[in-house]
Enzyme design. Structure first.
Site, PDB file in Angstrom:
ATOM      1  CB  CYS A 123      -1.015  -8.907  18.567  1.00 18.79           C
ATOM      2  SG  CYS A 123      -1.605  -8.060  17.084  1.00 18.79           S
TER       3      CYS A 123
ATOM      4  CB  CYS B  87       2.310  -6.983  16.683  1.00 17.84           C
ATOM      5  SG  CYS B  87       1.373  -5.478  16.781  1.00 17.84           S
TER       6      CYS B  87
ATOM      7  CG  HIS C 298       4.339  -1.375   2.145  1.00 19.75           C
ATOM      8  ND1 HIS C 298       3.035  -1.789   2.005  1.00 19.75           N
ATOM      9  CD2 HIS C 298       4.818  -1.996   3.236  1.00 19.75           C
ATOM     10  CE1 HIS C 298       2.752  -2.650   2.970  1.00 19.75           C
ATOM     11  NE2 HIS C 298       3.807  -2.790   3.737  1.00 19.75           N
TER      12      HIS C 298
ATOM     13  CB  CYS D 100      -2.121  -4.789  19.959  1.00 17.72           C
ATOM     14  SG  CYS D 100      -1.725  -4.292  18.302  1.00 17.72           S
TER      15      CYS D 100
ATOM     16  CE  LYS E 193      -4.251   1.271  11.787  1.00 16.46           C
ATOM     17  NZ  LYS E 193      -3.422   0.967  12.889  1.00 16.46           N
TER      18      LYS E 193
ATOM     19  CG  HIS F 233      -2.765  -5.071  14.396  1.00 15.58           C
ATOM     20  ND1 HIS F 233      -1.513  -5.173  14.959  1.00 15.58           N
ATOM     21  CD2 HIS F 233      -2.588  -5.018  13.049  1.00 15.58           C
ATOM     22  CE1 HIS F 233      -0.606  -5.190  13.985  1.00 15.58           C
ATOM     23  NE2 HIS F 233      -1.224  -5.096  12.829  1.00 15.58           N
TER      24      HIS F 233
ATOM     25  CE  LYS G 138      -5.395  -6.926   4.003  1.00  9.23           C
ATOM     26  NZ  LYS G 138      -4.960  -8.299   3.889  1.00  9.23           N
TER      27      LYS G 138
ATOM     28  CG  HIS H  11      -0.318  -0.181   2.521  1.00  7.77           C
ATOM     29  ND1 HIS H  11       0.521   0.781   3.070  1.00  7.77           N
ATOM     30  CD2 HIS H  11      -0.365  -1.192   3.427  1.00  7.77           C
ATOM     31  CE1 HIS H  11       0.935   0.376   4.251  1.00  7.77           C
ATOM     32  NE2 HIS H  11       0.432  -0.827   4.497  1.00  7.77           N
TER      33      HIS H  11
HETATM   34 ZN   LIG Z   1      -0.913  -5.893  16.926  1.00  7.67          ZN
END
Ligand SMILES: [Zn+2]
Length: 480
Positions: free
Chosen positions: A132, A135, A22, A150, A305, A153, A308, A19
């Site tokens: 998670c 992560c 990156h 987290c 944010k 996420h 997807k 995306h």
């Molecule tokens: Zn996470």
């Protein structure tokens, strides 16, 4: 012999297509690499790679109904292609090294060597914790938000995991790492991220699990040396891509030339892994530490944010096909500070394209070339050899937006000068135009643009090489 300069982007997860986040990071790393190569004449190596051993890759492959290797090969290729489309690399060839985590020839033995060197800090223990998958990390309850999720996420439940794993004595390295960061031997830029890491370190370090069972890893990842029932924890081997890509464990001469990394470019979400885990592994192994961590912030898209689930993930390759490489690089570099979150909007992008590129630099270059054709002044062949002073300063501090501000001030300055002299009018003022200064001004602007907009810079430098300067097709045709 030229001094070496080794720089890396972070190693992206390849569970999905790239995306714009990156793309931003690739471009930032490329600007630094180009600056060190062109201005400082250093021998530069720019590395990225595919973090292919993460559990979420395995899960994503399963969801796609594709064998894991095939799935990650496809996605990793998209990242490699993106780099080429973004004009990364001195000749736009992409990264100098793109190291895959699933590479059994170099990366596996390299990571196993790192493990062996850390063996004195590795022990086995039963463990239960909240994991998670996003992560690929365990969290303690006090590190999670009010929903027990987290911060990277939200909306994703953590998994309760209990198993016997290998642990790394991270706690051994607390003092040493605090010392390294405080004295800037491991330099974290910007300061706010440095303070954040130090605050985390001051609270004390827990040992970390650095392996998982074959069962949970779905037999994917680098096998733990001497224990066929376990695979390496993804962060242990993913960080080692920075070393395995330059010969660690398979070409000592190459490794000794390039290691340590001069700069790791990373996003703020993975600061802890790079500022604590990575130095700890290297210290344990008796290896040299990277010198600088350049930590950038994130994009939101139209105020939200990127995710997807929200369906607002923007494909950078589509943007490049629509607007071109340099316009996207310009938007990333000029309109966002690397050290603050920024909001990406295609509408804004189009506005800046027309204002700064089509009407700004594009118009200035076209106008001056046209006037030269009319008045035929002596153009000379003066070659610019240095960046404008302010541009160099901001390249050193990674404040690319500030560097570009200076370049665009110079563009505006030339515009104003032309408006003042109005050489296109028959008033005779064209006789007062200091053509040499005007032409050298354009050459300087093009020179300064080299690390940022390499294709544009090259075109202008070729057009204004002299002694004859002629009109060329517009650099940035207006878009509607
Ligand atoms: Zn996470």
């Amino acid at each position: 012999m030229a001094k070496k300069f080794y720089i890396t982007s972070a190693i992206p997860y390849v569970n999905a297509a790239p995306h714009i986040g990156h793309a931003l990071e690739f471009v930032q790393a490329d600007v630094i690499a180009r600056y060190h190569h062109r201005l400082l004449g250093e021998d530069v190596l720019l590395l990225s790679g595919g973090d292919e051993n993460a559990l979420k890759n395995v899960q994503a492959a399963k969801n796609a109904g594709t064998p894991v290797q095939e799935f990650i090969d496809q996605n990793t290729e998209l990242f490699r292609q993106l780099a080429i489309k973004l004009g990364i690399g001195e000749k736009g060839q992409g990264f100098d090294v793109f190291q895959k985590g699933s590479d059994q020839k170099h990366h596996y033995p390299s990571s196993q060597k790192l493990w062996q060197l850390c063996l004195h800090d590795i022990y086995k223990k039963s463990y239960e914790g909240l994991y998670c998958v996003g992560c690929e990390a365990f969290y303690t309850p006090d590190e999670l938000d009010e929903n027990g999720e987290c911060f990277e996420h939200p909306g994703k439940k953590l998994e309760k995991v209990s198993e016997e794993n290998y642990f790394f004595r991270l706690s051994n390295y607390q003092k040493q790492i605090i010392e390294l960061i405080t004295t800037n031997k491991l330099h974290i830029i910007p300061e706010k991220r440095k303070h954040e890491v130090l605050a985390f370190l001051e609270r004390g370090l827990q040992d970390i699990s650095i392996s998982r069972s074959n069962e949970r890893a779905k037999d994917w990842g680098v096998p733990v040396p001497g224990d066929p029932t376990q695979r390496m924890y993804v962060w242990f081997d993913a960080l080692n891509i920075y070393q395995s890509g330059v010969g660690f464990g398979w070409d000592e001469k190459k490794y000794n030339k390039w290691w340590p990394a001069d700069v790791h470019v990373i996003g703020k979400g993975i600061t802890r892994f790079h500022a604590i885990y990575w130095p700890a592994f290297l210290l344990s192994a008796g290896l040299k530490l990277p010198k600088t961590l350049f930590v950038h912030e994130y994009f939101t898209v139209n105020g939200q944010k990127m995710s997807k689930t929200l369906g607002n993930v923007i494909d950078p390759i589509e943007l490049i096909q629509k607007y071109g490489t340099d316009p996207l690089r310009y938007y990333f570099l000029a309109k966002f500070s690397p050290f603050n979150d920024g909001d990406f909007s295609e509408e804004k992008f189009k506005e800046f394209y027309n204002a700064d590129l089509a009407n700004g630099i594009g118009n200035l270059v076209a106008r001056i070339a046209k006037l030269i054709e009319i008045y035929k002044p002596t153009c000379g062949t003066n070659e610019i050899k240095e960046f404008s002073p302010g541009v160099k300063v901001f390249l050193e501090t990674f404040e690319f937006n500030e560097a570009l501000k200076i370049i665009w001030e110079n563009i505006k300055g030339r515009d104003k000068y032309l408006e003042l002299k109005k050489p296109w009018e028959k008033s005779g003022l064209h006789q007062q135009v200091r053509w040499n200064e005007l032409i050298d001004g354009v050459r300087q602007i093009a020179y300064d643009l080299q690390p940022f907009l390499p294709q544009t810079s090259e075109k202008i430098l070729a057009q204004f090489k002299g002694p004859t300067i002629t009109s060329q097709p517009p650099l940035f045709p207006r878009i509607l």
